[in-house]
Structures are given as structure tokens and as C-alpha cells.
Scaffold this active site. Structure first.
Site, short mmCIF file in Angstrom:
data_model
loop_
_atom_site.label_atom_id
_atom_site.label_comp_id
_atom_site.label_asym_id
_atom_site.label_seq_id
_atom_site.Cartn_x
_atom_site.Cartn_y
_atom_site.Cartn_z
N ASP A 80 0.82 -1.23 0.00
CA ASP A 80 0.00 0.00 0.00
C ASP A 80 0.84 1.27 0.00
O ASP A 80 0.63 2.18 0.82
CB ASP A 80 -0.93 0.01 1.21
CG ASP A 80 -1.79 -1.23 1.32
OD1 ASP A 80 -2.37 -1.63 0.30
OD2 ASP A 80 -1.87 -1.80 2.43
N GLU A 129 -11.33 -0.29 -2.82
CA GLU A 129 -10.51 0.31 -1.78
C GLU A 129 -9.31 1.02 -2.41
O GLU A 129 -9.20 1.10 -3.63
CB GLU A 129 -10.02 -0.74 -0.78
CG GLU A 129 -9.15 -1.83 -1.37
CD GLU A 129 -8.78 -2.91 -0.34
OE1 GLU A 129 -9.41 -2.95 0.73
OE2 GLU A 129 -7.86 -3.69 -0.62
#
Length: 403
Positions: free
Chosen positions: A107, A299
Site C-alpha cells: 500500500d 478500496e
């Protein structure tokens, strides 16, 4: 005369056929007559033969019908599956292959300051309080990256969060020169659920250290909390943060806890901020949400604005543990949408040998990108890539040339 009648009567008798008889009791062989089938028997046999033919034809017709149905149903599905195939030549050019840059660095967020690139990663050792809450890596050319071993840009935490499980950090510089770090922290009073926190640097160094705010920036508990924040500065200088309402954290089980019906929404929300980058203005606005094609969720949202006045929203869909995990994007001429989804993900499993790519952050100018992909075992490594945004709103891989 009697003999003639006898002959005539004999000729009118039913015809006989002669067959060789089986051996008699005395062991002798001979020829014995046998009657041909009667017309009624012949009709019955013909009817039986005709019935068998009809059954055979019926079976053949049924088989052909089933085959036609299978073709009619299967061909559109195959065409739909192939619609997203990497038919653009850029996906077949080895020069466009993303570079594996940092191991165990999911991420990644991204910022470029004074000729240096900074990437901020998820706390990969989620259950170890001794590892950095927010690790960081740097690069001068975007191709070669160095992890700052043991360095933590967020050494202290706020009272609302636990000491582990910090997800998807990202950074922006505000007008006073200081930087704001956005991240997902785990709630002490609601374990395994997260909310968005913010921290401000002590000075003007993107390495911090950052001091966290005492309260969360976004925490919609009725929607499962919030994760994956990313800052955005609009053309007029207005600051925003975009994040995901973590609906799958309160799902009903299955893939990423949201694979069983009813599927819980995981909307992407846009929140305007004051110039300090940490104070909300008004209520958040939903700009995208999960659809059937997204599996259990969407997401990792990030927004950029091109010089042509087009907003691009990057996001991931499906569960990060699934081979269907990907990097998608949508575009709009308005920040608040509606956003039009691209037909093909920018990166998906199979592209350049990648496995479950996702969690992407593009550069502000839309020419580069960092993201993670599976790289052995349970690790997710950071990859660096170049991208090209076309006039027809299509984004494709490009050759990464260091700067």
C-alpha cells in the site's frame, strides 16, 4: 380335372420357405418348411423399426439443441472475459515492465520533494509493535529505491489507536511547508476495525517525525470505520482526503469478510479539508462504491487532476488475497463525479507476470506509479512503474525512465 384343381389350390396356398432343420432326435439332418411373417407381423416389425428411427432422430435433435444453447450462452461470456484482455501493445512491450523495488512494502503512498521520491508503506509486520508504524523508502530516479531500515516517520501514536496495524499511509505538503501524514489506525475500543488518522510534521522534512492528532479525522463506525486515506489538492488549492468506508469489516464472512450476501457497501468518500489539512469541512461525499464486478469491495482510492481538467480516480477491487485483486481507474470532469469506469484494469494478475497488483498511488503529474503485488509467500512487494494517460481517457503502462 381333379388334378388341375389340386394344382391350382396348391398354388393358392401360403408360400413356404425351406430352411435347414436342426439335427433330429435320430441324428439325421434335413430340410423343413418355415412360414414367412404374416402381414400383421411385418407391419409390427416395420413400426418398431420406424419408432427406433424416430427415437434416434429425436436424440440427435435434442443433442443439437443443447449444443446450440451452450454456444449461445458461452460465446458472449467468453467475449466479455476477453474484453479486458491486454490487447494494447504496451502490455506486450518488455520495456514497460514495472520494477520490483522494495520487499514487504504494501500500500505505498508517494510524494516528490526537492528531487527525491518518498514512499510510505503499511506496517507489514502487523502484530509486531517493535517494527516501524510507518516505514519509508526513498529514490532519486524512481527506479532504484532504498528502504530506511528501522526508521519510523510516526514514532508516537494517538490515544485512540493501538500500537499495531497501521495501513496505507500517504503524505501531502501544505502551504506552510509542513507535511500532513494520513493513515489508517486500529481502534483501541473496537479491535480489528480502523479509522483515518492524521499527523503533522514538526518541520518541513517529509521524513518527519510526524505528530498525530488526538482525534480521528474520519471514523464512520456505522459503515465499519475507514481506511486507505489519500490526500488531494485541487487546482484552486483546496485540500481534500479520499478514503474507503470499511464496510467489509462488518460483513457476513467469505472473501475479505464480504463475500456472503447481503454484500455490504464499501463506498469511496471524498472529504474537503481546511488549509491545515486536518480539519474537515462539511460532510463527506460518496464518489464511487462497489459493484458486482468488484467482488467484495473497492478500496485504496487516489485522485489526480490532469492539465486537461480531467480527474482520475485510481482504486483496487476484489480481496487483496485474491488473484482478482487489481488496479482500476475511473475518470470525470468533476471532482465529485460521476466517475466513468475504464473497461480494463490498468494492472491485473498476468500483466508482466504480476500477481494480485493493487494499492496503487500515482504521481501528481500522472506519469509514474507505485503499487504492491504478491512476491512470494505472504509478502507484498512495492513495484515502480511508468504510465501514460491518453486523450481518450485510457491509461496504459509506459517505459520507466529515471529522473
Amino acid at each position: 380335372m381333379k388334378r388341375i384343381r389340386s394344382i391350382l389350390n396348391r398354388d393358392r396356398s401360403p408360400p413356404t420357405t425351406w430352411i435347414q432343420s436342426a439335427q433330429s432326435n435320430e441324428g439325421a439332418e434335413g430340410i423343413s418348411p418355415a412360414k414367412l411373417p404374416s402381414p400383421e407381423e411385418q407391419g409390427a416389425r416395420a413400426s418398431m423399426i420406424w419408432t427406433r428411427k424416430k427415437v434416434a432422430w429425436l436424440v440427435i435433435l435434442i443433442f443439437l439443441g443443447v449444443a446450440i444453447i451452450v454456444v449461445v450462452v458461452t460465446v458472449p461470456v467468453v467475449l466479455l472475459d476477453n474484453r479486458g484482455s491486454p490487447d494494447d501493445p504496451s502490455y506486450h512491450n518488455k520495456a514497460n515492465r514495472p520494477i520490483r523495488s522494495v520487499d514487504d512494502f504494501p500500500d505505498p503512498g508517494l510524494v516528490h520533494v526537492n528531487g527525491t521520491w518518498y514512499a510510505y508503506g503499511t506496517d507489514a509486520a502487523k502484530d509486531d509493535p517493535n517494527v516501524p508504524h510507518v516505514p519509508v523508502a526513498t529514490s532519486k530516479n524512481f527506479s532504484t529505491w532504498a528502504l530506511l531500515q528501522g526508521y519510523d516517520v510516526l514514532p508516537t501514536l494517538s490515544g485512540w489507536e493501538t500500537n499495531i496495524n497501521h495501513y496505507a499511509p500517504d503524505v501531502i505538503q501544505r502551504e506552510d511547508g509542513r507535511f500532513v501524514l494520513y493513515y489508517s489506525g486500529e481502534l483501541k475500543d473496537w479491535l480489528r476495525h480502523h479509522c483515518v488518522g492524521a499527523a503533522v510534521s514538526n518541520g518541513t522534512n517529509p521524513l518527519g517525525p510526524y505528530v498525530p492528532r488526538n482525534q480521528t479525522l474520519a471514523c464512520p463506525r456505522d459503515q465499519g470505520g475507514a481506511i486507505d486515506p489519500a490526500p488531494f489538492k485541487d487546482a484552486d488549492g483546496t485540500l481534500y482526503v479520499v478514503y474507503k468506508a470499511d464496510g467489509n469489516s462488518i460483513g457476513h464472512g467469505g472473501d475479505c469478510n464480504n463475500g456472503k450476501k447481503p454484500i455490504v457497501p464499501t463506498p469511496i468518500l471524498l472529504q474537503q479539508l481546511q488549509n491545515d489539512g486536518v480539519t474537515p469541512v462539511g460532510d463527506p461525499v460518496e464518489i464511487l462504491t462497489n459493484e458486482k464486478v468488484d467482488g467484495p469491495l473497492v478500496e485504496a482510492p487516489v485522485i489526480i487532476l490532469t492539465d486537461q481538467g480531467v480527474y482520475y480516480l485510481f482504486f483496487s477491487s476484489h480481496c487483496y488475497t485474491s488473484p482478482k485483486y487489481n488496479v482500476k481507474y475511473a475518470y470525470s470532469t468533476s471532482l465529485r463525479g460521476p466517475y466513468i469506469r475504464a473497461e480494463r484494469p490498468l494492472f491485473k494478475s498476468g500483466d508482466f507476470g504480476l500477481k494480485s497488483p493493487g494499492g496503487a498511488t500515482p504521481s501528481v503529474d500522472g506519469t509514474r506509479m507505485v503499487f504492491h503485488a504478491n512476491c512470494g509467500g505472504h509478502d507484498r512487494c512495492m513495484y515502480a512503474a511508468a504510465i501514460n494517460i491518453s486523450a481518450n481517457y485510457t491509461i496504459t503502462p509506459a517505459a520507466l525512465i529515471g529522473t
